[in-house]
Design an enzyme around this catalytic site. Structure first.
Site, PDB file in Angstrom:
ATOM      1  N   HIS A  70       0.828  -1.212   0.000  1.00 30.18           N
ATOM      2  CA  HIS A  70       0.000   0.000   0.000  1.00 30.18           C
ATOM      3  C   HIS A  70       0.857   1.254   0.000  1.00 30.18           C
ATOM      4  O   HIS A  70       1.922   1.318   0.612  1.00 30.18           O
ATOM      5  CB  HIS A  70      -1.000  -0.006   1.162  1.00 30.18           C
ATOM      6  CG  HIS A  70      -0.426   0.140   2.535  1.00 30.18           C
ATOM      7  ND1 HIS A  70      -0.194   1.375   3.116  1.00 30.18           N
ATOM      8  CD2 HIS A  70      -0.069  -0.771   3.471  1.00 30.18           C
ATOM      9  CE1 HIS A  70       0.276   1.210   4.340  1.00 30.18           C
ATOM     10  NE2 HIS A  70       0.377  -0.088   4.576  1.00 30.18           N
ATOM     11  N   ASP A 182       6.059   2.184   6.896  1.00 25.87           N
ATOM     12  CA  ASP A 182       4.782   1.516   6.640  1.00 25.87           C
ATOM     13  C   ASP A 182       4.011   2.337   5.588  1.00 25.87           C
ATOM     14  O   ASP A 182       3.419   3.348   5.928  1.00 25.87           O
ATOM     15  CB  ASP A 182       3.996   1.437   7.951  1.00 25.87           C
ATOM     16  CG  ASP A 182       2.618   0.816   7.825  1.00 25.87           C
ATOM     17  OD1 ASP A 182       2.341   0.172   6.794  1.00 25.87           O
ATOM     18  OD2 ASP A 182       1.816   1.001   8.758  1.00 25.87           O
ATOM     19  N   GLU A 214      -5.217   1.780   2.526  1.00 24.72           N
ATOM     20  CA  GLU A 214      -5.079   0.660   3.458  1.00 24.72           C
ATOM     21  C   GLU A 214      -5.247   1.127   4.894  1.00 24.72           C
ATOM     22  O   GLU A 214      -5.912   0.454   5.701  1.00 24.72           O
ATOM     23  CB  GLU A 214      -3.705   0.001   3.273  1.00 24.72           C
ATOM     24  CG  GLU A 214      -3.530  -1.326   4.008  1.00 24.72           C
ATOM     25  CD  GLU A 214      -2.989  -1.181   5.425  1.00 24.72           C
ATOM     26  OE1 GLU A 214      -2.963  -2.187   6.158  1.00 24.72           O
ATOM     27  OE2 GLU A 214      -2.611  -0.057   5.816  1.00 24.72           O
ATOM     28  N   GLU A 215      -4.656   2.265   5.241  1.00 23.82           N
ATOM     29  CA  GLU A 215      -4.649   2.727   6.620  1.00 23.82           C
ATOM     30  C   GLU A 215      -6.026   3.167   7.109  1.00 23.82           C
ATOM     31  O   GLU A 215      -6.219   3.379   8.300  1.00 23.82           O
ATOM     32  CB  GLU A 215      -3.657   3.890   6.779  1.00 23.82           C
ATOM     33  CG  GLU A 215      -2.210   3.548   6.484  1.00 23.82           C
ATOM     34  CD  GLU A 215      -1.594   2.634   7.532  1.00 23.82           C
ATOM     35  OE1 GLU A 215      -2.301   2.218   8.464  1.00 23.82           O
ATOM     36  OE2 GLU A 215      -0.391   2.338   7.405  1.00 23.82           O
ATOM     37  N   ASP A 237       3.751  -5.973   3.709  1.00 23.35           N
ATOM     38  CA  ASP A 237       3.449  -4.863   4.609  1.00 23.35           C
ATOM     39  C   ASP A 237       4.522  -4.827   5.692  1.00 23.35           C
ATOM     40  O   ASP A 237       5.523  -5.542   5.627  1.00 23.35           O
ATOM     41  CB  ASP A 237       2.051  -5.017   5.205  1.00 23.35           C
ATOM     42  CG  ASP A 237       1.389  -3.688   5.521  1.00 23.35           C
ATOM     43  OD1 ASP A 237       2.101  -2.750   5.949  1.00 23.35           O
ATOM     44  OD2 ASP A 237       0.159  -3.568   5.363  1.00 23.35           O
ATOM     45  N   HIS A 333       3.393   3.844  13.176  1.00 21.04           N
ATOM     46  CA  HIS A 333       2.570   5.023  12.880  1.00 21.04           C
ATOM     47  C   HIS A 333       3.106   6.282  13.535  1.00 21.04           C
ATOM     48  O   HIS A 333       2.345   7.151  13.951  1.00 21.04           O
ATOM     49  CB  HIS A 333       1.113   4.783  13.289  1.00 21.04           C
ATOM     50  CG  HIS A 333       0.425   3.770  12.442  1.00 21.04           C
ATOM     51  ND1 HIS A 333      -0.906   3.443  12.600  1.00 21.04           N
ATOM     52  CD2 HIS A 333       0.876   2.994  11.412  1.00 21.04           C
ATOM     53  CE1 HIS A 333      -1.248   2.519  11.705  1.00 21.04           C
ATOM     54  NE2 HIS A 333      -0.167   2.230  10.978  1.00 21.04           N
TER      55      HIS A 333
END
Length: 370
Positions: A70, A182, A214-215, A237, A333
């Site tokens: 992603h 990520d 995706e997130e 991922d 994140h």
């Protein structure tokens, strides 16, 4: 001297991580990746949501394999512009409240610099000092005098806000800290796979898909999987590492940096998402990892809120046999996600090995001798 795959992945991550692309606003990534891969594939398209769908056809007939990474990253968006020029914000994706205050950010398409402001410690009450402000307490300071000055810079409701983070090599340069590891590291891996794989290297069809959103709910994977079903899929991922002092690694999450790709057997964000590795894809992943001497860090993450595009792909259409392979990273994140490039190299080599043996394994859920 030829450039090693490690150095190519380092270079890709350095470029990709510094492009801003929150969920739903991935245009910067789409433009860059499209130009990078177009000369190396048989066909390419950008669907209505922004997924990049690429196709490479092997020398002989064989199963179709989807690889997916992603493009989007977590961030904020402009909720409102106050009369005095400050911005109020909403979250996009799993942004932890305790990572917000005092961060440098870039706002909108022009990357206008800003700061997530906070009340000075000198003026905070004891109660304020001891709690983490929520997103509703946060604001962006652009150092502008009023709303008109903000709007004159082209900033409007819904514009993305992404924190600034330089690409930083640690004292051991195999360790990299930056934002958006990520999942930009795996976008970089897909780019190199597309560039390096020749028609004679594999049989069947390879669909390499760079997904969006995706997130914020795995929505890109849902539409791409329905429109482009394949015989099986590997989602590439990242995965949280459990090797920091506050975590009981063996008890909570046995994933460490520098010890190979993560291989989640089961994961989920209950009650919406649940993923369990398809047994046939598990067999082929484990067999190829053993063959080329790549260590897999197996785990389950069912008590938290971790999932990947695999949760959607597995149930699109009539179902796609799916597994997830991950690059471990600390500080999920955050602006300082930390990874080890050797894990990315191992993941790259493992995927190459799987592609080269495409068609050698049964994809049946279970074999029954009648």
């Amino acid at each position: 001297m030829p450039v090693t795959i490690k150095e190519k992945l380092r270079e890709n991550l350095k470029i990709l991580s510094q492009l801003n692309g929150g969920s739903g606003q991935e245009e910067n990534l789409i433009r860059f990746i499209y130009r990078e891969v177009k000369p190396y594939i048989d066909s390419i398209e950008i669907d209505c949501n922004g997924n990049i769908i690429t196709t490479k056809v092997g020398e002989q007939a064989g199963p179709s394999l989807m690889l997916m990474a992603h493009m989007d990253e977590v961030g904020l968006v402009v909720k409102s512009i106050l009369e005095d020029g400050f911005l109020l914000v909403d979250k996009v994706g799993g942004v932890p409240d305790n990572l917000l205050l005092g961060r440098k950010v870039s706002v909108g398409k022009q990357n206008i610099p800003g700061i997530i402001g906070t009340k000075p410690g000198h003026l905070q009450t004891p109660a304020e000092a001891s709690r983490v402000p929520s997103i509703t307490d946060c604001y962006i300071d652009l150092a502008l005098p009023n709303r008109k000055a903000v709007e004159d810079l082209g900033i409007t409701i819904g514009d993305q806000i992404i924190w600034q983070s330089e690409f930083m090599e640690m004292s051991d340069p195999d360790f990299i800290a930056t934002k958006a590891v990520d999942d930009r590291i795996n976008c970089g891996i897909l780019i190199e796979l597309i560039k390096n794989l020749k028609k004679t290297d594999f049989n069947g069809t390879l669909k390499a898909i760079f997904s969006v959103r995706e997130e914020a709910g795995l929505y890109g994977a849902a539409t791409a999987g329905h429109a482009h079903p394949t015989d099986y899929a590997l989602v590439l991922d990242t995965i949280p590492a459990g090797d920091t002092p506050e975590i009981n690694t063996e008890k909570e999450l046995p994933i460490r940096l520098g010890q190979g790709p993560g291989f989640p057997i089961a994961d989920g964000a209950h009650p919406v998402f649940f993923s369990f590795v398809h047994p046939a894809v598990r067999r082929l992943v484990e067999a190829q990892a053993k063959k080329i001497n790549v260590s897999l860090q197996k785990c389950t993450i069912l008590s938290g809120a971790y999932t990947t595009d695999a949760a959607k792909l597995a149930v699109t259409g009539s179902g796609i046999p799916t597994a997830t392979l991950c690059v471990p990273r600390r500080y999920s994140h955050s602006p300082v996600e930390l990874m080890n490039l050797n894990d990315a190299v191992d993941l790259y080599e493992l995927v190459v090995s799987i592609i080269q043996t495409n068609g050698s394994y049964s994809l049946k859920f279970v074999e029954i001798n009648e």
